[in-house]
Design a protein around this motif. Structure first.
Motif, short mmCIF file in Angstrom:
data_model
loop_
_atom_site.label_atom_id
_atom_site.label_comp_id
_atom_site.label_asym_id
_atom_site.label_seq_id
_atom_site.Cartn_x
_atom_site.Cartn_y
_atom_site.Cartn_z
N SER A 95 0.81 -1.13 -0.03
CA SER A 95 -0.10 -0.10 -0.14
C SER A 95 0.95 1.34 0.07
O SER A 95 0.32 2.23 0.16
N ARG A 96 2.03 1.26 -0.11
CA ARG A 96 3.10 2.19 -0.20
C ARG A 96 3.14 3.13 1.13
O ARG A 96 3.31 4.10 1.03
N GLY A 97 2.81 2.37 2.33
CA GLY A 97 2.97 3.11 3.60
C GLY A 97 4.67 2.91 3.64
O GLY A 97 4.87 3.95 4.71
N LEU A 98 5.25 2.08 3.31
CA LEU A 98 6.61 2.32 3.63
C LEU A 98 7.25 1.84 2.10
O LEU A 98 6.54 1.21 1.29
N LEU A 99 8.21 2.77 1.70
CA LEU A 99 9.00 2.74 0.57
C LEU A 99 10.34 2.25 0.86
O LEU A 99 11.01 2.46 1.98
N SER A 100 10.93 1.57 -0.06
CA SER A 100 12.40 1.12 -0.10
C SER A 100 13.13 1.50 -1.31
O SER A 100 12.65 1.62 -2.36
N ASP A 101 14.26 1.59 -1.13
CA ASP A 101 15.28 1.46 -2.45
C ASP A 101 16.31 0.55 -1.97
O ASP A 101 16.13 -0.06 -1.09
N MET A 102 17.54 0.97 -2.78
CA MET A 102 18.75 -0.17 -2.43
C MET A 102 19.61 0.20 -0.78
O MET A 102 19.92 -0.80 -0.15
#
Lengths: 181, 411
Positions: A95-102
């Motif tokens: 739900s995109r409550g958390l976003l992540s990248d590398m």
């Protein structure tokens, strides 16, 4: 728009928190900012029946902060909601409550403290059926209040899947309701 | 990784959850339509390989945007379908589609001969003739006004507008200009009472939504470019009373037509949003008649929901003391602009609307409120209720004299 309590995220925990809050505080004005479709029509309908407002298709994207307090949240379609208390229930990655990248995992609306493994390779296990570490990443809280840069945000509470660790959704909703005065 | 994404409308982000199919009103009533997920992101992969994969049943898409409202991953499902339609399909009824899509041209001719046109539209011969063209014979066309809104404005309002404390721009759109000037007059009445002057913009063109829906991409893009150019020349907010016009100009211009509106997008907004924010911040004060009573059910148009601004209309109506308001779960009315007037689709359109009609009948209000003109046509065709714009209700409930006094003293 001004409300007593603004719940950010209209999923399972958000609508449940809405129903619980309105059942306890009958005179409070409560709204839910909901991005996308709510999957639980029962608590959604109950929330509306109790007098709550649902802002459908409104995703909170940023916040206006005061001294360790949230003053308002702003949505992607330019709605500003002020409230005396906020509940963060935006869920995890889907739900995109958390976003992540590398490099890391982030909470986009408030920039709250997120607990996650620093070592990127430890985020997931190769065996699909193993417990996956990323599932327990989430926002840090103290007495259901959200931490930012190690400090408690006084009027921001969190419940549901966005919390770190093993989450008991109903328990976290009950705790938020108990703690909001 | 999002930065490196190259496709339009975020279609790679689709994870096949199918919630869009679940909320699609057309999928529910029409087995020939495969639903938004299959027609949009799924089939796009094939179409990119070979246009022969284009399925003509995409014509059933209403472009109601409920799929996009529901999508948890931000995929612009309906945009993908619209773009495919504009790129690959051709019209089966070119004459009818040209006529239906030219809301401004047809409107300006029809309003000159308004009494005759309105009379003719009511005759059986006319409905038969339109049937031959491909227009549904059960459709009730909106009446044309004999005095256009812009003409009324020029004759009765324009001169005094500079005398007010501040000014806003008003994008009236085709419906207000040719069919329902009263809606524009209501806005002028409300804003003038609040010490706000209204300005019309020189060279306003139809927002182009009907052209897009009928496959005329280039004409729509020309209108879009011209409107954006016009907006860039004016100061202050640009208010719309039509939710679909506002939605089209804010979202569809860049995303479907490729017309850059980034410089003016933030000024384009609904009159309801602007007015509510002015009232909430205390810059405008409203006073309502004590004797006003009305039982209202509010129908949220799909495009308004896609904008996410439905709460402003609701909040404004809640300010009126004598008004009782019910807001049922949002349903699609099924008309989708010109779609429901077409012979081959009218049956589906009514079938989709039946759920809404039933909700409205069981609520049995005095008035149905809605911000969208075509939702209004559909509700008027399908139910016995009077339909009003939220601002029309506000204009009726407002105590003009006291409101004028309240807003004068501030300056």
């Amino acid at each position: 728009m001004k409300y007593d309590i603004c719940i950010i995220g209209g999923g399972m925990s958000g609508t449940k928190a809405g129903v619980a809050l309105l059942s306890r505080k009958k005179r409070a004005s409560v709204c839910i900012l909901s991005a996308g479709r709510t999957l639980n029509p029962t608590s959604r309908e109950e929330f509306k029946r109790l007098g709550g407002d649902i802002f459908d298709n409104c995703r909170a994207v940023s916040s206006v902060m005061g001294e360790n307090r949230v003053q308002a949240v702003v949505t992607d379609n330019d709605i500003r909601v002020e409230a005396s208390a906020f509940v963060l229930s935006t869920g995890k990655f889907f739900s995109r409550g958390l976003l992540s990248d590398m490099d890391g995992v982030y909470e986009p609306v408030f920039g709250a403290d997120v607990e996650f493994e620093a070592d990127r390779s430890a985020w997931s296990s190769e065996d699909f059926f193993d417990p996956q570490p990323f599932e327990s990443f989430g926002v840090r809280t103290e007495g259901s209040r959200v931490l930012k840069d190690g400090n408690v945000i006084e009027n921001l509470y969190a419940c549901g899947e966005i919390l770190c660790g093993v989450v008991d959704v109903d328990k976290s909703v009950r705790e938020v309701c108990r703690n909001i005065r | 990784m999002q930065e490196h994404q190259i496709s339009k409308a975020d279609f790679e982000a689709c994870m096949k959850c199918n919630i869009c199919t679940e909320v699609c009103p057309m999928y529910e009533v029409n087995p020939l339509y495969q639903g938004p997920k299959k027609s949009g992101p799924d089939a796009e992969r094939y179409r990119l390989k070979d246009p022969a994969f284009f399925d003509s049943n995409l014509k059933f898409c209403l472009n109601c945007k409920r799929c996009e409202t529901a999508c948890p991953s931000g995929v612009k499902v309906a945009d993908i379908i619209q773009m495919a339609k504009l790129k690959y399909s051709s019209s089966t009824h070119p004459l009818r589609d040209t006529a239906l899509s030219s809301t401004d041209l047809v409107g300006s001719v029809a309003s000159v001969f308004a009494p005759a046109v309105n009379f003719a539209l009511e005759q059986e011969v006319a409905s038969k003739a339109m049937g031959l063209l491909g227009v549904d014979s059960h459709s009730v066309f909106p009446k044309y006004a004999s005095e256009k809104f812009v003409t009324w404005f020029r004759r009765n309002a324009r001169k005094s507008q500079d005398s007010f404390g501040s000014q806003v721009n008003y994008f009236h759109g085709c419906y207000v200009n040719y069919n329902n000037p009263q809606q524009g007059k209501d806005l002028v009445k409300i804003l003038n009472a609040c010490n706000v002057g209204v300005k019309l913009m020189k060279g306003e063109k139809c927002c182009g939504v009907a052209m897009m829906a009928n496959g005329f991409r280039d004409r729509a893009a020309a209108n879009a470019a011209s409107n954006v150019e016009m907006f860039s020349k004016v100061d202050g907010p640009i208010l719309c009373t039509s939710s679909t016009c506002a939605f089209t100009m804010r979202q569809e211009y860049p995303e479907v037509l490729g017309v850059d509106n980034s410089k003016v997008k933030d000024s384009i907004m609904l009159a309801t949003k602007w007015l509510f924010e002015e009232v909430e911040s205390g810059r405008i004060r409203l006073a309502f008649r004590q004797d006003f009573r009305m039982k209202v059910v509010y129908h949220i148009p799909c495009h308004l929901q896609r904008l996410g601004w439905q709460m402003y209309s609701i909040a404004l109506m809640r300010m009126i003391p004598g008004l009782t308001l019910a807001v049922p779960e949002q349903e699609c009315c099924g008309i989708a602009g010109t779609f429901g007037f077409k012979k081959e689709y009218a049956g589906y359109s009514r079938k989709i609307g039946s759920k809404l009609f039933e909700n409205l009948r069981s609520a049995n209000p005095q008035v149905v409120a809605t911000d969208c003109e075509t939702c209004r046509f559909q509700i008027e065709m399908g139910t016995p209720f009077t339909v009003m714009h939220p601002l029309a209700i506000l204009a009726e409930a407002l105590d003009i004299e006291i409101t004028k006094e309240l807003n004068e003293t501030d300056n």
